[in-house]
Design a protein around this motif. Structure first.
Motif, short mmCIF file in Angstrom:
data_model
loop_
_atom_site.label_atom_id
_atom_site.label_comp_id
_atom_site.label_asym_id
_atom_site.label_seq_id
_atom_site.Cartn_x
_atom_site.Cartn_y
_atom_site.Cartn_z
N ILE A 333 0.85 -1.20 0.00
CA ILE A 333 0.00 0.00 0.00
C ILE A 333 0.88 1.24 0.00
O ILE A 333 0.60 2.21 -0.73
CB ILE A 333 -0.95 0.00 1.20
N GLU A 334 1.94 1.23 0.78
CA GLU A 334 2.87 2.37 0.79
C GLU A 334 3.42 2.60 -0.61
O GLU A 334 3.50 3.75 -1.08
CB GLU A 334 4.01 2.11 1.78
N TRP A 335 3.81 1.52 -1.28
CA TRP A 335 4.37 1.64 -2.63
C TRP A 335 3.32 2.19 -3.60
O TRP A 335 3.64 3.06 -4.42
CB TRP A 335 4.86 0.27 -3.10
N MET A 336 2.07 1.69 -3.51
CA MET A 336 1.02 2.17 -4.41
C MET A 336 0.77 3.67 -4.23
O MET A 336 0.56 4.41 -5.21
CB MET A 336 -0.28 1.39 -4.19
N LEU A 337 0.81 4.12 -2.99
CA LEU A 337 0.60 5.54 -2.74
C LEU A 337 1.75 6.37 -3.28
O LEU A 337 1.54 7.46 -3.84
CB LEU A 337 0.42 5.78 -1.24
N GLN A 338 2.95 5.87 -3.14
CA GLN A 338 4.11 6.58 -3.70
C GLN A 338 4.00 6.65 -5.21
O GLN A 338 4.31 7.68 -5.83
CB GLN A 338 5.41 5.86 -3.30
#
Length: 471
Positions: A333-338
């Motif tokens: 999820i962190e990666w998708m937001l980035q």
């Protein structure tokens, strides 16, 4: 009346989520109501521990299976939290920088519970109630009833608060030898689903059980990650008490963490100034409505839906709104937001991590707080937001039902949607934009939410009444 709260978290000593906020506020308000409230927690190596002084009040040792551990109990000597705070130090187990997420969490929290009970066994007097919070302390009610060496503590009332039933602390029967000796005929009190389940054991053995909102209690009777049957069987001793918030900490007129302080009379001016500060920091246009998400980036919070929601809403309303996300959690999820940030430059910013000061500034500067939670036992963020005049946009679940009424209903002041889907959230965002554009109506709702009383005073009294009923 003397109450000992046993918790894995306690703000500001250590906090991961709402459990820390509750354990750091409820005892303070119980003290103000005339009770004696204390908290005991693990002695993690956090900044709080390094910045405060402690007095050694007890030394002991315990067997954890075949391993012997020395432990110390320390008392914070400045009474900085408004109540007595004790920390259990077990070198090699609890002296970690973080709270959870270690391979030996089962052993860590089991040792913590044994140390607390061993320490209590040495008290010349006894507390009236031992109030356990979540599965990390769930074996205490069982050991109070059936542990051989804790027989003198058997008449102390025990209470369990379930902050989140999704996490139950299960471990295999191959680790039974770690638990202090007890009447083996009572082993069934530990079992649920073929494993040792601390949360289930606490539900069976505690004198009373409560959840952190009435609606969450009703939800658990239908869906509780496998505990529905047990909770229905024990429902006569179960209830829901809505959490409160510390209105001294969360006060827009006195908050040292925000750029510009304000009250209900100058909310528009104060929030505008705080939004401008935020937008300057993150490169956003302060003239646009600002939506924020603050919390753990996990599926329970609906955070996995955020990248799609942000992208689609910015396509549907080009150049008309901004988003800021603050949180950490699931790496994907962190990666998708980035990744989403790269395609929404100028209208979306993300801060990965935990930052208490930034969260206060976000509540102060935002127009809307987005909470698309799949599971929300109580929710504190929506109550924090309303104290700062930020309108909550929430899914209809758990404590969000008990604290937010849709502005389309009589006396309503927030925005609710039913499904944890991108489509439902997008519709709610569209309604929020219409409300924002209404001007006068939005200003009235903003003033209304700032006047709502979600302080701990009422909840603290409800808990005290529940304790009295135990006797």
């Amino acid at each position: 009346m003397e109450i000992l709260h046993v918790s894995a978290e306690c703000y500001p000593a250590a906090k991961v989520g709402g459990l820390g906020d509750v354990a750091g506020a409820l005892p303070k308000y119980q003290q103000l109501a005339g009770a004696i409230a204390k908290v005991v927690m693990p002695a993690y190596q956090t900044p709080f521990r390094q910045q405060h002084t402690f007095d050694l009040v007890h030394q002991g040792g315990l067997w954890l299976g075949h391993d012997w551990y020395h432990f110390n109990v320390w008392k914070e000597n400045g009474n900085s939290l408004g109540f007595d705070l004790y920390q259990v130090d077990i070198p090699g187990l609890l002296d970690t920088p973080g709270v959870y997420g270690y391979p030996n969490d089962t052993e860590r929290f089991l040792a913590f519970q044994v140390a607390v009970l061993d320490w209590l066994n040495e008290w010349q007097h006894q507390p009236d109630v031992i109030h356990c919070h979540d599965h990390h302390t769930g074996l205490i009610p069982f050991l109070l009833r059936y542990g051989y060496k804790y027989a003198r503590l058997r008449d102390i009332a025990s209470m369990l608060t379930i902050h989140n039933a999704q996490y139950q602390g299960q471990f295999g029967w191959d680790k039974l030898y770690l638990i202090p000796s007890f009447d083996l005929w009572k082993s069934g009190m530990l079992d649920w689903g073929g494993a040792i389940n601390p949360l289930a054991a606490a539900i069976k053995c505690a004198w009373r059980v409560n959840t952190v909102s009435p609606s969450y209690m009703e939800e658990l009777l239908r869906s509780a990650n496998g505990l529905e049957g047990l909770l229905n069987a024990e429902r006569d001793k179960c209830s829901g008490i809505l959490n409160g918030i510390d209105d001294k900490v969360w006060d827009s007129s006195a908050d040292p963490m925000i750029d510009t302080r304000y009250n209900g009379n100058d909310a528009a001016k104060g929030k505008k100034a705080n939004k401008e500060k935020l937008c300057e920091r993150f490169g956003l246009d302060p003239s646009l409505p600002l939506f924020v998400f603050i919390g753990r980036l996990v599926g329970d919070k609906g955070a996995d839906l955020l990248p799609e929601v942000i992208g689609r809403s910015l396509e549907a309303h080009p150049g008309k709104l901004n988003y800021i996300v603050l949180g950490s959690g699931d790496a994907h999820i962190e990666w998708m937001l980035q990744q989403a940030r790269q395609h929404t430059a100028g209208h979306f910013a993300v801060f990965i991590g935990y930052n208490e000061a930034l969260s206060h500034q976000l509540y102060a500067g935002a127009d809307f707080l987005l909470m698309p939670s799949r599971v929300e036992p109580c929710g504190l963020n929506q109550m924090y937001a309303m104290r700062y005049g930020t309108v909550p946009v929430v899914r209809t679940t758990g404590g969000l039902i008990d604290t937010v009424t849709d502005f389309g209903d009589k006396g309503g002041f927030g925005i609710r949607f039913f499904q944890a889907t991108a489509g439902d959230i997008l519709h709610a965002v569209g309604r929020a934009l219409e409300l924002y554009a209404s001007g006068t109506k939005f200003s009235k709702i903003r003033k209304t939410v700032m006047q709502l009383d979600h302080s701990w005073d009422k909840a603290a009294q409800n808990y005290l009444h529940l304790y009295i009923s135990l006797k």
